[in-house]
Design a protein around this motif. Structure first.
Motif, PDB file in Angstrom:
ATOM      1  N   ARG A 249      93.888  72.058  26.838  1.00 18.44           N
ATOM      2  CA  ARG A 249      95.319  72.119  26.528  1.00 18.44           C
ATOM      3  C   ARG A 249      96.115  71.087  27.304  1.00 18.44           C
ATOM      4  O   ARG A 249      97.185  70.659  26.859  1.00 18.44           O
ATOM      5  N   THR A 250      95.620  70.676  28.455  1.00 22.74           N
ATOM      6  CA  THR A 250      96.364  69.727  29.289  1.00 22.74           C
ATOM      7  C   THR A 250      95.682  68.370  29.409  1.00 22.74           C
ATOM      8  O   THR A 250      96.190  67.500  30.109  1.00 22.74           O
ATOM      9  N   ILE A 251      94.565  68.166  28.733  1.00 19.55           N
ATOM     10  CA  ILE A 251      93.820  66.924  28.911  1.00 19.55           C
ATOM     11  C   ILE A 251      94.625  65.718  28.462  1.00 19.55           C
ATOM     12  O   ILE A 251      94.566  64.648  29.071  1.00 19.55           O
ATOM     13  N   ASN A 252      95.446  65.868  27.410  1.00 16.61           N
ATOM     14  CA  ASN A 252      96.220  64.733  26.904  1.00 16.61           C
ATOM     15  C   ASN A 252      97.408  64.380  27.799  1.00 16.61           C
ATOM     16  O   ASN A 252      98.048  63.339  27.586  1.00 16.61           O
ATOM     17  N   GLN A 253      97.703  65.223  28.759  1.00  8.99           N
ATOM     18  CA  GLN A 253      98.805  64.948  29.677  1.00  8.99           C
ATOM     19  C   GLN A 253      98.318  64.455  31.037  1.00  8.99           C
ATOM     20  O   GLN A 253      99.121  64.253  31.946  1.00  8.99           O
ATOM     21  N   ARG A 254      97.015  64.241  31.160  1.00 14.60           N
ATOM     22  CA  ARG A 254      96.453  63.790  32.433  1.00 14.60           C
ATOM     23  C   ARG A 254      96.183  62.282  32.394  1.00 14.60           C
ATOM     24  O   ARG A 254      96.016  61.680  31.326  1.00 14.60           O
ATOM     25  N   VAL A 255      96.129  61.694  33.556  1.00 12.90           N
ATOM     26  CA  VAL A 255      95.881  60.254  33.708  1.00 12.90           C
ATOM     27  C   VAL A 255      94.731  60.064  34.697  1.00 12.90           C
ATOM     28  O   VAL A 255      94.737  60.641  35.788  1.00 12.90           O
ATOM     29  N   LEU A 256      93.755  59.285  34.300  1.00 13.46           N
ATOM     30  CA  LEU A 256      92.622  58.985  35.164  1.00 13.46           C
ATOM     31  C   LEU A 256      92.961  57.755  36.003  1.00 13.46           C
ATOM     32  O   LEU A 256      93.330  56.703  35.477  1.00 13.46           O
ATOM     33  N   LYS A 257      92.826  57.881  37.306  1.00 16.76           N
ATOM     34  CA  LYS A 257      93.195  56.805  38.222  1.00 16.76           C
ATOM     35  C   LYS A 257      91.968  56.359  39.006  1.00 16.76           C
ATOM     36  O   LYS A 257      91.265  57.167  39.612  1.00 16.76           O
ATOM     37  N   PHE A 258      91.695  55.043  38.986  1.00 16.24           N
ATOM     38  CA  PHE A 258      90.626  54.444  39.774  1.00 16.24           C
ATOM     39  C   PHE A 258      91.274  53.619  40.884  1.00 16.24           C
ATOM     40  O   PHE A 258      92.040  52.685  40.605  1.00 16.24           O
ATOM     41  N   SER A 259      90.970  53.928  42.104  1.00 20.00           N
ATOM     42  CA  SER A 259      91.462  53.157  43.247  1.00 20.00           C
ATOM     43  C   SER A 259      90.272  52.481  43.909  1.00 20.00           C
ATOM     44  O   SER A 259      89.334  53.155  44.370  1.00 20.00           O
ATOM     45  N   VAL A 260      90.305  51.151  43.959  1.00 20.10           N
ATOM     46  CA  VAL A 260      89.199  50.373  44.519  1.00 20.10           C
ATOM     47  C   VAL A 260      89.575  49.968  45.942  1.00 20.10           C
ATOM     48  O   VAL A 260      90.630  49.359  46.168  1.00 20.10           O
ATOM     49  N   PHE A 261      88.686  50.294  46.881  1.00 18.05           N
ATOM     50  CA  PHE A 261      88.940  50.024  48.299  1.00 18.05           C
ATOM     51  C   PHE A 261      87.861  49.101  48.854  1.00 18.05           C
ATOM     52  O   PHE A 261      86.715  49.087  48.380  1.00 18.05           O
ATOM     53  N   ARG A 267      85.126  50.730  59.326  1.00 17.55           N
ATOM     54  CA  ARG A 267      85.120  51.789  58.309  1.00 17.55           C
ATOM     55  C   ARG A 267      86.536  52.161  57.856  1.00 17.55           C
ATOM     56  O   ARG A 267      86.782  53.277  57.416  1.00 17.55           O
ATOM     57  N   LYS A 268      87.469  51.241  57.968  1.00 18.17           N
ATOM     58  CA  LYS A 268      88.805  51.480  57.438  1.00 18.17           C
ATOM     59  C   LYS A 268      88.866  51.049  55.979  1.00 18.17           C
ATOM     60  O   LYS A 268      88.229  50.072  55.577  1.00 18.17           O
ATOM     61  N   HIS A 269      89.653  51.786  55.206  1.00 22.86           N
ATOM     62  CA  HIS A 269      89.757  51.525  53.772  1.00 22.86           C
ATOM     63  C   HIS A 269      91.007  50.685  53.484  1.00 22.86           C
ATOM     64  O   HIS A 269      92.120  51.037  53.888  1.00 22.86           O
ATOM     65  N   HIS A 270      90.807  49.573  52.759  1.00 24.66           N
ATOM     66  CA  HIS A 270      91.913  48.705  52.362  1.00 24.66           C
ATOM     67  C   HIS A 270      91.972  48.684  50.834  1.00 24.66           C
ATOM     68  O   HIS A 270      90.980  48.331  50.173  1.00 24.66           O
ATOM     69  N   LEU A 271      93.098  49.046  50.270  1.00 23.39           N
ATOM     70  CA  LEU A 271      93.244  49.118  48.818  1.00 23.39           C
ATOM     71  C   LEU A 271      93.245  47.710  48.218  1.00 23.39           C
ATOM     72  O   LEU A 271      94.051  46.861  48.596  1.00 23.39           O
ATOM     73  N   LEU A 272      92.317  47.472  47.276  1.00 25.78           N
ATOM     74  CA  LEU A 272      92.247  46.191  46.572  1.00 25.78           C
ATOM     75  C   LEU A 272      93.023  46.207  45.261  1.00 25.78           C
ATOM     76  O   LEU A 272      93.526  45.177  44.812  1.00 25.78           O
ATOM     77  N   GLY A 273      93.098  47.343  44.633  1.00 23.57           N
ATOM     78  CA  GLY A 273      93.796  47.465  43.357  1.00 23.57           C
ATOM     79  C   GLY A 273      93.485  48.800  42.723  1.00 23.57           C
ATOM     80  O   GLY A 273      92.640  49.569  43.201  1.00 23.57           O
ATOM     81  N   GLN A 274      94.171  49.088  41.627  1.00 23.06           N
ATOM     82  CA  GLN A 274      93.987  50.371  40.949  1.00 23.06           C
ATOM     83  C   GLN A 274      94.062  50.179  39.441  1.00 23.06           C
ATOM     84  O   GLN A 274      94.607  49.191  38.947  1.00 23.06           O
ATOM     85  N   VAL A 275      93.495  51.156  38.743  1.00 23.07           N
ATOM     86  CA  VAL A 275      93.535  51.198  37.280  1.00 23.07           C
ATOM     87  C   VAL A 275      94.014  52.579  36.880  1.00 23.07           C
ATOM     88  O   VAL A 275      93.465  53.599  37.341  1.00 23.07           O
ATOM     89  N   LEU A 276      95.034  52.636  36.031  1.00 26.27           N
ATOM     90  CA  LEU A 276      95.542  53.897  35.488  1.00 26.27           C
ATOM     91  C   LEU A 276      95.169  53.973  34.014  1.00 26.27           C
ATOM     92  O   LEU A 276      95.503  53.070  33.230  1.00 26.27           O
ATOM     93  N   PHE A 277      94.470  55.038  33.630  1.00 25.86           N
ATOM     94  CA  PHE A 277      93.970  55.183  32.259  1.00 25.86           C
ATOM     95  C   PHE A 277      94.432  56.523  31.686  1.00 25.86           C
ATOM     96  O   PHE A 277      93.872  57.567  32.000  1.00 25.86           O
ATOM     97  N   PRO A 278      95.485  56.532  30.834  1.00 26.78           N
ATOM     98  CA  PRO A 278      95.939  57.788  30.214  1.00 26.78           C
ATOM     99  C   PRO A 278      94.874  58.319  29.259  1.00 26.78           C
ATOM    100  O   PRO A 278      94.244  57.556  28.519  1.00 26.78           O
ATOM    101  N   LEU A 279      94.678  59.614  29.280  1.00 27.99           N
ATOM    102  CA  LEU A 279      93.671  60.251  28.423  1.00 27.99           C
ATOM    103  C   LEU A 279      94.311  60.596  27.085  1.00 27.99           C
ATOM    104  O   LEU A 279      95.149  61.493  26.990  1.00 27.99           O
ATOM    105  N   LYS A 280      93.904  59.886  26.034  1.00 27.31           N
ATOM    106  CA  LYS A 280      94.462  60.063  24.699  1.00 27.31           C
ATOM    107  C   LYS A 280      93.415  60.661  23.774  1.00 27.31           C
ATOM    108  O   LYS A 280      92.207  60.579  24.008  1.00 27.31           O
TER     109      LYS A 280
END
Length: 447
Positions: A249-261, A267-280
């Motif tokens: 019921r809520t899958i179409n309102q969710r967004v899949l987010k990939f954060s690449v570090f 061992r510190k994490h530095h964000l390189l970029g992200q991808v936002l993918f809406p679930l349609k």
């Protein structure tokens, strides 16, 4: 005295008795069933042999006595006396070419003037009314004037489209990510496959990239799944699978987010970029799990404005008279009442002389201060109307009871209505026809 008969029969003595002949006294003749079968088989075999001999004789007679309707050619004519020899009614010139399919000319075409066919030359003379095309061979031959060498193949027609996703990178690209997404309706499971990344850019040129990926299912940013760290490579190959449990019921309102570090030596994490993918729906219900790739985007470090910000793209096609708006995302939205927030959507309105022309809405995203849409809308607008037209994008909050409250609004258009970044965005759209121009804009609280 008794009269005597003319026929005298011998008299036997009275003591001699005549015995009657018994059936067993004569020999009996019997025919066995095996003999009958042998005789019948011999008769049938003889008949079949006669039929076979007759058929063979007919075929031999037909081959020797009946002349063929066409005659194949095996040589080329030799000129005599400086003039070309005319072909006879039963023979034509055989072109000098490699062995292949025999080429036979029907009788209806006999008597024409033919020339040698080499390297794609025409079969007929130039005086013939049927003219062959100059460049491409024809698939149907209404006349031999359209005939070309048979058997040549254009290899370009059979090549698979080249995959340029690993070679064509835009300028300033932070990297590219490949993944798959699928949804199991019965089990209510979201299946995510993390495949690979290419051309990752490290914060420091002197340090080798050691990437890992974190996966979020927005709007929940507290829980995430994480890939393994790939050491010292800017082109990691992950090949990992992840599962999110999410209701249908809520899958179409969710967004899949990939954060690449990038993981450094401490061992510190530095964000390189992200991808936002809406679930349609179209992506989740498609057959199989197609591979999707997206370019990494830098996370905005600027603090959100007072009412939040919205990102969208504009494009205008002057040939079709079409204005295109792509609503991408919003961030830093300020809800009026967090407890009653149901969803957030964007209303896109086309105005002309401050009069309403047409309105379109995005789908509602479950109450998140950073919703992602990636939805495209098109409006009809003639080139002459761009000086008086404007676009209004309004972010609305749905609450319980189907009530809507405005969270912010932005207007882009010509100098008549806007200034600053909104005017620059509009003018850049006009100066770059058929290109998508993407920008962030601050929302205002005015109605």
């Amino acid at each position: 005295m008794e009269p005597r008969s003319c026929l005298l029969s011998p008299r036997l003595p009275q003591d001699v008795k005549v015995k009657e002949a018994s059936p067993s006294a004569f020999p009996r003749f019997f025919v066995a069933p095996e003999q009958v079968t042998i005789v019948a088989g011999g008769v049938i075999a003889g008949l079949l042999l006669l039929v076979l001999i007759g058929i063979m004789g007919y075929c031999l007679w037909k081959k020797l006595c009946v002349a063929p309707a066409y005659e194949e050619l095996n040589g080329t004519p030799s000129p005599a006396g400086g003039q070309e020899k005319q072909p006879s009614q039963s023979a034509v010139i055989q072109p000098n070419r490699t062995q292949g399919i025999p080429f036979v000319i029907p009788p209806s075409f006999h008597g024409r003037d033919w020339i040698t066919l080499t390297n794609g030359e025409k079969i007929q003379d130039e005086s013939d009314p049927y003219i062959a095309p100059e460049f491409l061979p024809r698939s149907s031959f209404h006349s031999l004037g359209g005939a070309y060498v048979i058997g040549t193949i254009n290899p370009e027609l059979y090549k698979f489209p080249e995959d340029k996703s690993e070679t064509d990178f835009p300028e300033g690209c932070l990297g590219r990510l490949w993944f798959t997404v699928g949804y199991e309706q019965e089990a209510e499971r979201l299946l995510v496959g993390l495949i690979k990344a290419r051309r990752l850019q490290t914060p420091s040129l002197s340090e080798t990239c050691s990437p890992l990926v974190k996966l979020y299912l927005l709007p929940d940013e507290r829980r995430f799944l994480q890939s393994k760290t790939k050491r010292k490579t800017a082109n990691p190959q992950f090949d990992e699978n992840f599962i999110f449990q999410v209701s249908s019921r809520t899958i179409n309102q969710r967004v899949l987010k990939f954060s690449v570090f990038h993981v450094d030596k401490q061992r510190k994490h530095h964000l390189l970029g992200q991808v936002l993918f809406p679930l349609k729906d179209e992506m989740l219900t498609s057959d199989g799990r197609p591979i999707v790739w997206r370019d990494l985007e830098a996370e905005s470090l600027e603090p959100p404005s007072e009412f939040g910000d919205i990102q969208f793209s504009l494009s205008y096609n002057d040939y079709l008279g079409r204005l295109t708006v792509v609503v991408l995302r919003a961030k830093g939205l300020k809800f009026q009442d967090d407890r009653n927030v149901v969803s957030v959507f964007v209303k896109v309105s086309l105005m002309n002389h401050n009069k309403f022309v047409k309105c379109k809405k995005t789908s509602a995203v479950l109450g998140s201060p950073n919703p992602v849409y990636n939805e495209t809308f098109s409006f009809k607008a003639d080139p002459g109307e761009l000086d008086t037209a404007s676009l209004s994008l309004t972010v609305l909050q749905n609450t319980e009871g189907d009530k809507s409250h405005q969270l912010g609004r932005v207007v882009v258009g010509p100098f008549m209505y806007t200034r600053g970044k909104e005017l620059e965005h509009w003018n850049e759209m006009i100066n770059k026809p058929k290109e998508l121009v993407k920008r962030w804009h601050a929302l205002s609280g005015s109605t």
